[in-house]
Design an enzyme around this catalytic site. Sequence first.
Site, PDB file in Angstrom:
ATOM      1  N   ASN A   1      15.574 -49.762  15.320  1.00 40.20           N
ATOM      2  CA  ASN A   1      16.142 -50.952  15.956  1.00 40.20           C
ATOM      3  C   ASN A   1      16.374 -50.662  17.437  1.00 40.20           C
ATOM      4  O   ASN A   1      16.023 -49.588  17.930  1.00 40.20           O
ATOM      5  CB  ASN A   1      17.443 -51.359  15.257  1.00 40.20           C
ATOM      6  CG  ASN A   1      18.459 -50.236  15.215  1.00 40.20           C
ATOM      7  OD1 ASN A   1      18.928 -49.767  16.252  1.00 40.20           O
ATOM      8  ND2 ASN A   1      18.796 -49.771  14.011  1.00 40.20           N
TER       9      ASN A   1
ATOM     10  N   ASP B   1      19.198 -50.729   7.416  1.00 40.58           N
ATOM     11  CA  ASP B   1      19.648 -51.143   6.088  1.00 40.58           C
ATOM     12  C   ASP B   1      18.677 -50.711   4.988  1.00 40.58           C
ATOM     13  O   ASP B   1      19.081 -50.471   3.851  1.00 40.58           O
ATOM     14  CB  ASP B   1      19.815 -52.662   6.037  1.00 40.58           C
ATOM     15  CG  ASP B   1      20.955 -53.136   6.929  1.00 40.58           C
ATOM     16  OD1 ASP B   1      21.979 -52.435   6.991  1.00 40.58           O
ATOM     17  OD2 ASP B   1      20.806 -54.191   7.565  1.00 40.58           O
TER      18      ASP B   1
ATOM     19  N   LYS C   1      -1.350 -40.598   8.154  1.00 37.84           N
ATOM     20  CA  LYS C   1      -1.300 -41.876   8.842  1.00 37.84           C
ATOM     21  C   LYS C   1      -2.026 -42.945   8.042  1.00 37.84           C
ATOM     22  O   LYS C   1      -3.163 -42.746   7.599  1.00 37.84           O
ATOM     23  CB  LYS C   1      -1.934 -41.745  10.237  1.00 37.84           C
ATOM     24  CG  LYS C   1      -1.924 -43.039  11.023  1.00 37.84           C
ATOM     25  CD  LYS C   1      -2.599 -42.863  12.376  1.00 37.84           C
ATOM     26  CE  LYS C   1      -2.665 -44.193  13.120  1.00 37.84           C
ATOM     27  NZ  LYS C   1      -3.352 -44.072  14.418  1.00 37.84           N
TER      28      LYS C   1
ATOM     29  N   PRO D   1      21.856 -45.841   2.002  1.00 41.24           N
ATOM     30  CA  PRO D   1      23.288 -45.732   1.687  1.00 41.24           C
ATOM     31  C   PRO D   1      24.132 -46.400   2.767  1.00 41.24           C
ATOM     32  O   PRO D   1      23.751 -46.444   3.934  1.00 41.24           O
ATOM     33  CB  PRO D   1      23.523 -44.218   1.654  1.00 41.24           C
ATOM     34  CG  PRO D   1      22.418 -43.634   2.485  1.00 41.24           C
ATOM     35  CD  PRO D   1      21.233 -44.527   2.268  1.00 41.24           C
ATOM     36  N   ASP D   2      25.278 -46.939   2.367  1.00 40.79           N
ATOM     37  CA  ASP D   2      26.211 -47.586   3.292  1.00 40.79           C
ATOM     38  C   ASP D   2      27.190 -46.525   3.787  1.00 40.79           C
ATOM     39  O   ASP D   2      28.150 -46.163   3.094  1.00 40.79           O
ATOM     40  CB  ASP D   2      26.952 -48.716   2.582  1.00 40.79           C
ATOM     41  CG  ASP D   2      27.750 -49.588   3.542  1.00 40.79           C
ATOM     42  OD1 ASP D   2      28.330 -49.033   4.498  1.00 40.79           O
ATOM     43  OD2 ASP D   2      27.794 -50.806   3.337  1.00 40.79           O
ATOM     44  N   ILE D   3      26.934 -45.999   4.979  1.00 42.54           N
ATOM     45  CA  ILE D   3      27.739 -44.899   5.504  1.00 42.54           C
ATOM     46  C   ILE D   3      29.186 -45.326   5.708  1.00 42.54           C
ATOM     47  O   ILE D   3      30.131 -44.628   5.314  1.00 42.54           O
ATOM     48  CB  ILE D   3      27.141 -44.394   6.829  1.00 42.54           C
ATOM     49  CG1 ILE D   3      25.729 -43.838   6.587  1.00 42.54           C
ATOM     50  CG2 ILE D   3      28.040 -43.332   7.468  1.00 42.54           C
ATOM     51  CD1 ILE D   3      24.973 -43.502   7.855  1.00 42.54           C
ATOM     52  N   LEU D   4      29.380 -46.485   6.315  1.00 46.37           N
ATOM     53  CA  LEU D   4      30.724 -46.953   6.646  1.00 46.37           C
ATOM     54  C   LEU D   4      31.565 -47.151   5.382  1.00 46.37           C
ATOM     55  O   LEU D   4      32.706 -46.680   5.294  1.00 46.37           O
ATOM     56  CB  LEU D   4      30.620 -48.249   7.440  1.00 46.37           C
ATOM     57  CG  LEU D   4      31.905 -48.838   8.012  1.00 46.37           C
ATOM     58  CD1 LEU D   4      32.631 -47.828   8.880  1.00 46.37           C
ATOM     59  CD2 LEU D   4      31.587 -50.102   8.802  1.00 46.37           C
TER      60      LEU D   4
ATOM     61  N   LYS E   1      33.314 -58.409   6.864  1.00 47.17           N
ATOM     62  CA  LYS E   1      32.882 -57.016   6.734  1.00 47.17           C
ATOM     63  C   LYS E   1      34.084 -56.079   6.722  1.00 47.17           C
ATOM     64  O   LYS E   1      34.124 -55.104   5.954  1.00 47.17           O
ATOM     65  CB  LYS E   1      31.938 -56.664   7.884  1.00 47.17           C
ATOM     66  CG  LYS E   1      31.390 -55.243   7.866  1.00 47.17           C
ATOM     67  CD  LYS E   1      30.395 -55.034   9.019  1.00 47.17           C
ATOM     68  CE  LYS E   1      29.835 -53.625   9.051  1.00 47.17           C
ATOM     69  NZ  LYS E   1      28.845 -53.438  10.153  1.00 47.17           N
TER      70      LYS E   1
END
Length: 401
Positions: free
Chosen positions: A211, A281, A291, A307-310, A339
């Site tokens: 991103n 995500d 390649k 995985p959702d780190i937070l 959230k």
Amino acid sequence: MAARRILLGITGGIAAYKSAELVRQLKKAGCEVRVVMTRGAEAFVTAMTFQALSGEPVRTSLLDPEAEAGMGHIELAKWADQVVVAPASADFMARLAQGMADDLLTTVCCATEAPIAIAPAMNQAMWKNHRTRRNLSLLQDDPQISVWGPDQGDQACGDVGPGRMLEPQVLAGLILDSEAEPASRPLAGKRVVITAGPTREAIDPVRYISNHSSGKMGYAIARAAERAGARVVLISGPVSLTAPDNVEVRPVQTASEMLAASEKAVAEGCDLFVATAAVADYRPENRAGDKIKKTSETMALPLVRNPDILATIAGREDAPFTVGFAAETSDVARYATDKMHRKKLNMIVANDVSVAGLGFNSDDNAVTVFWPEGQESIGPDSKQAIADRLVVLMAEQNDRA
């Protein structure tokens, strides 16, 4: 606050124009300010400007017969409660590091017993040069000297990178805090873990999903937390930023690596966990060993959730005070507060990344901070100025938790 006596040194560099605003802010706060300019500084700004703002004569020469008749440089050195050099050029840093006294400003620095703070300002290549780094190391080892900054961002020469002088309002805050009560270092003795930057999820050996996160906000918070007295661990995705001074950086690439590094750092001891990283995500279900070749007009790429780190850190039995970030493009307050409650966070910092010139890859931002009992909007302002305010809010809410 009793009036304090600030001796402001100004050296040669385009950032010298910002020092006028610094003088104005210090005077407004009740400080006495006297200014010493180098010959190089006079090429960028005039002594008359600073005389008008400070209400005091500006000194520019060591060999001034009228001033030196009374040993003026010694008088200045004894007068100052704090010496601040902003901007501090690479040349000045080199001379100060070697203990030279070849002009008025370096002579005062050699003669004073007051604390000295320098705010470096130079081209990013000069800041990264090994000779400058060597001089910086000598200055950082000097107990009388503090190094404030530099910041990251666009430079007058067109380059982008570290070397910008901290903004005047940030410097004014540091100067006013430097002789304040211990509360001015609100994170003293705390250990802060920060995640920053993007993650990269490999598709094949040459392609990945990522991103636009630059990591600038997380790095700014790391600097602010370190200045506030914290021991800082910065878990960083791949970015093009220079590591903040006195901050331990642990580089990672993927979301899984960032989670593992975060859990390890928290287990080692953590008072505040600040998750500024823009974590992917999803990741490809399978990473191709070679390649991938173009063989058709379309390609399906199965993805699986990362995985959702937070949420993982906030859900620990020994969870630290946990701060999340929410980059949204619409209905920012609703999504951010949802959230915060859903992931059981102590605080969340939200910003609208659809606003041109703010957020991703910008040096500026505007955020709204939410916690269960309140909220505060900050900016638009530089990311460093916002980070400094965020650290104060985090410390206040952590003390109340």
